[in-house]
Design a protein around this motif. Structure first.
Motif, short mmCIF file in Angstrom:
data_model
loop_
_atom_site.label_atom_id
_atom_site.label_comp_id
_atom_site.label_asym_id
_atom_site.label_seq_id
_atom_site.Cartn_x
_atom_site.Cartn_y
_atom_site.Cartn_z
N ASP A 18 0.88 -1.40 -0.02
CA ASP A 18 -0.02 0.02 -0.10
C ASP A 18 0.78 1.44 0.10
O ASP A 18 0.21 2.37 0.03
CB ASP A 18 -1.08 0.10 1.06
CG ASP A 18 -0.44 0.08 2.34
OD1 ASP A 18 1.01 0.00 2.63
OD2 ASP A 18 -0.83 0.20 3.48
N VAL A 20 3.46 3.81 -2.24
CA VAL A 20 4.06 4.36 -3.16
C VAL A 20 5.14 5.11 -3.09
O VAL A 20 5.09 6.27 -2.50
CB VAL A 20 3.10 4.82 -4.12
CG1 VAL A 20 3.60 5.44 -5.39
CG2 VAL A 20 1.83 3.87 -4.48
N ASN A 27 9.11 13.49 -4.26
CA ASN A 27 9.23 13.61 -2.83
C ASN A 27 10.59 13.85 -2.12
O ASN A 27 10.69 13.90 -0.83
CB ASN A 27 8.33 12.48 -2.07
CG ASN A 27 6.89 12.33 -2.21
OD1 ASN A 27 6.33 11.29 -2.18
ND2 ASN A 27 6.47 13.67 -2.26
N PHE A 100 -0.73 8.97 7.38
CA PHE A 100 -0.62 7.63 6.90
C PHE A 100 0.80 7.12 6.95
O PHE A 100 1.09 6.02 7.19
CB PHE A 100 -1.23 7.71 5.46
CG PHE A 100 -1.19 6.22 4.58
CD1 PHE A 100 -1.91 5.28 4.96
CD2 PHE A 100 -0.03 6.24 4.07
CE1 PHE A 100 -1.96 3.98 4.15
CE2 PHE A 100 0.27 4.84 3.42
CZ PHE A 100 -0.68 3.98 3.38
N ASP A 126 0.20 15.81 -2.44
CA ASP A 126 0.93 14.87 -3.31
C ASP A 126 0.03 13.35 -3.53
O ASP A 126 -0.01 12.98 -4.40
CB ASP A 126 2.46 14.75 -2.95
CG ASP A 126 2.59 14.20 -1.62
OD1 ASP A 126 1.51 14.17 -0.70
OD2 ASP A 126 3.70 13.64 -1.13
N PHE A 127 -0.52 13.21 -2.33
CA PHE A 127 -1.04 11.73 -2.18
C PHE A 127 -2.57 11.71 -1.77
O PHE A 127 -2.63 12.56 -0.89
CB PHE A 127 -0.28 10.72 -1.46
CG PHE A 127 0.86 10.25 -2.22
CD1 PHE A 127 0.66 8.97 -2.99
CD2 PHE A 127 2.30 10.47 -2.12
CE1 PHE A 127 1.53 8.36 -3.53
CE2 PHE A 127 3.20 10.18 -2.86
CZ PHE A 127 2.96 8.71 -3.66
N LEU A 128 -3.43 10.89 -1.92
CA LEU A 128 -4.62 10.73 -1.44
C LEU A 128 -4.73 9.15 -1.20
O LEU A 128 -4.59 8.27 -2.05
CB LEU A 128 -5.74 11.21 -2.37
CG LEU A 128 -7.07 10.92 -1.84
CD1 LEU A 128 -7.59 11.56 -0.56
CD2 LEU A 128 -8.23 11.28 -3.05
N ALA A 129 -4.90 8.90 0.16
CA ALA A 129 -4.97 7.46 0.55
C ALA A 129 -6.28 7.47 1.45
O ALA A 129 -7.13 7.05 0.49
CB ALA A 129 -3.75 7.05 1.53
N ASP A 130 -6.14 7.55 2.53
CA ASP A 130 -7.51 7.57 3.47
C ASP A 130 -8.41 8.76 3.25
O ASP A 130 -9.46 8.92 3.54
CB ASP A 130 -7.18 6.93 4.68
CG ASP A 130 -6.92 5.58 4.88
OD1 ASP A 130 -7.34 4.83 4.16
OD2 ASP A 130 -5.92 5.32 5.78
N GLY A 131 -7.61 9.73 3.13
CA GLY A 131 -8.35 11.10 2.64
C GLY A 131 -8.23 11.99 4.09
O GLY A 131 -8.84 13.06 4.12
N GLN A 132 -7.43 11.55 4.93
CA GLN A 132 -7.13 12.34 6.31
C GLN A 132 -6.78 13.72 6.31
O GLN A 132 -7.22 14.67 6.55
CB GLN A 132 -6.44 11.49 7.14
CG GLN A 132 -7.12 10.10 7.84
CD GLN A 132 -7.64 10.53 9.00
OE1 GLN A 132 -7.39 11.20 10.10
NE2 GLN A 132 -8.83 9.72 9.39
N ALA A 133 -5.62 13.74 5.27
CA ALA A 133 -5.16 15.20 5.19
C ALA A 133 -6.09 15.98 4.45
O ALA A 133 -6.10 17.15 5.05
CB ALA A 133 -3.92 14.90 4.25
N LYS A 157 -4.47 6.93 -4.60
CA LYS A 157 -4.49 5.43 -4.36
C LYS A 157 -5.92 4.78 -4.55
O LYS A 157 -6.64 5.07 -3.15
CB LYS A 157 -3.51 4.92 -3.01
CG LYS A 157 -2.30 5.55 -3.24
CD LYS A 157 -1.30 4.77 -2.20
CE LYS A 157 -1.62 5.26 -0.74
NZ LYS A 157 -0.39 4.95 0.21
P1 5GP Z 1 -4.22 10.30 3.75
O1 5GP Z 1 -4.24 11.50 4.49
O2 5GP Z 1 -5.13 10.68 2.22
O3 5GP Z 1 -4.47 8.91 4.33
O4 5GP Z 1 -2.78 10.29 3.19
C1 5GP Z 1 -2.19 11.38 2.34
C2 5GP Z 1 -0.90 11.92 3.05
O5 5GP Z 1 -0.22 10.83 3.46
C3 5GP Z 1 -0.19 12.80 1.82
O6 5GP Z 1 -0.12 13.86 2.57
C4 5GP Z 1 1.16 11.91 1.87
O7 5GP Z 1 2.29 12.52 2.36
C5 5GP Z 1 0.76 10.75 2.68
N1 5GP Z 1 0.89 9.40 1.77
C6 5GP Z 1 -0.13 8.44 1.85
N2 5GP Z 1 0.06 7.51 0.99
C7 5GP Z 1 1.41 7.71 0.47
C8 5GP Z 1 2.21 6.95 -0.18
O8 5GP Z 1 1.82 5.69 -0.66
N3 5GP Z 1 3.51 7.41 -0.34
C9 5GP Z 1 4.04 8.40 0.05
N4 5GP Z 1 5.23 8.89 -0.44
N5 5GP Z 1 3.21 9.24 0.73
C10 5GP Z 1 1.78 8.97 1.11
#
Ligand code: 5GP
Length: 193
Positions: A18, A20, A27, A100, A126-133, A157
């Motif tokens: 999970d 990248v 980065n 994350f 830069d990234f969207l994973a769970d969307g917390q940021a 993602k």
């Molecule tokens: P979220 O808040 O959407 O779960 O995650 C987004 C934040 O976590 C982004 O600001 C990013 O910095 C970091 N992030 C999430 N997944 C990854 C990943 O696979 N690779 C990297 N380099 N950063 C991630």
């Protein structure tokens, strides 16, 4: 966005199933030609939303936020600061964000002066994973009576719930590349985004 997909295919690495890694061009080392192209692409996708300011979170979002801000006519960029401060200040808006990558809760905060009431905010990361940021940055906008004009992400993602949840909320979300999975360190990408 074709150029970003090509860079991910050439230099990106998958960690586990999970994470990248794009340190080679986004980065840690930054491919500036690609960065400015991404800025133009964000501008093309969001100019109709008429943002007046860009909001991101330190540190990785800043470079692409600046590139997008320039392409949108030199908008100001505000970056939320991360830290453990929970001291309430009348001058600061803050929200909790579970990180994350660092697996811990951060407080993100902005000085209220930099997001005036009524601002039309384009959120970039830069990234969207769970969307917390993104949810944390949206919470800052709500506290400051600003409108979220849109959310622009470099790499979504797609196998994680953040994008689906934001789209369900009716937010204008654009991702320049969508990762559909990671298999044996290889990053799988959606063809069209
Ligand atoms: P979220 O808040 O959407 O779960 O995650 C987004 C934040 O976590 C982004 O600001 C990013 O910095 C970091 N992030 C999430 N997944 C990854 C990943 O696979 N690779 C990297 N380099 N950063 C991630």
């Amino acid at each position: 966005m074709k150029e970003l997909r090509e860079a991910i295919k050439t230099y990106g690495r998958g960690l586990g199933n999970d994470v990248v890694k794009v340190d080679m061009f986004l980065n840690h080392r930054i491919d500036t030609a690609l960065l400015y192209r991404m800025g133009e692409e964000f501008a093309a996708r969001f100019k109709e939303d008429r943002p007046t300011v860009i909001l991101t979170v330190e540190a990785s979002g800043i470079a692409m936020a600046v590139a997008a801000a320039h392409a949108l006519g030199d908008l100001p960029v505000v970056f939320a600061k991360k830290g453990a401060t929970v001291v309430q200040s009348p001058d600061v808006a803050q929200a909790k964000v579970y990180s994350f990558t660092h697996k811990r809760e951060n407080i993100i905060r902005v000085d209220k002066r930099y997001l005036p009431i009524g601002s039309r905010v384009l959120i970039i990361d830069d990234f969207l994973a769970d969307g917390q940021a993104c949810q944390g940055m949206m919470a800052l906008c709500a506290q400051l009576s600003c409108k979220v004009a849109g959310i622009g992400i470099a790499i979504e993602k797609g196998f994680m719930p953040g994008g689906k949840n934001l789209r369900a909320m009716g937010v204008h979300l654009e991702s320049l590349a969508i990762v559909t999975g990671i298999e044996d360190g290889k990053i799988l990408l959606a063809d069209d985004d």
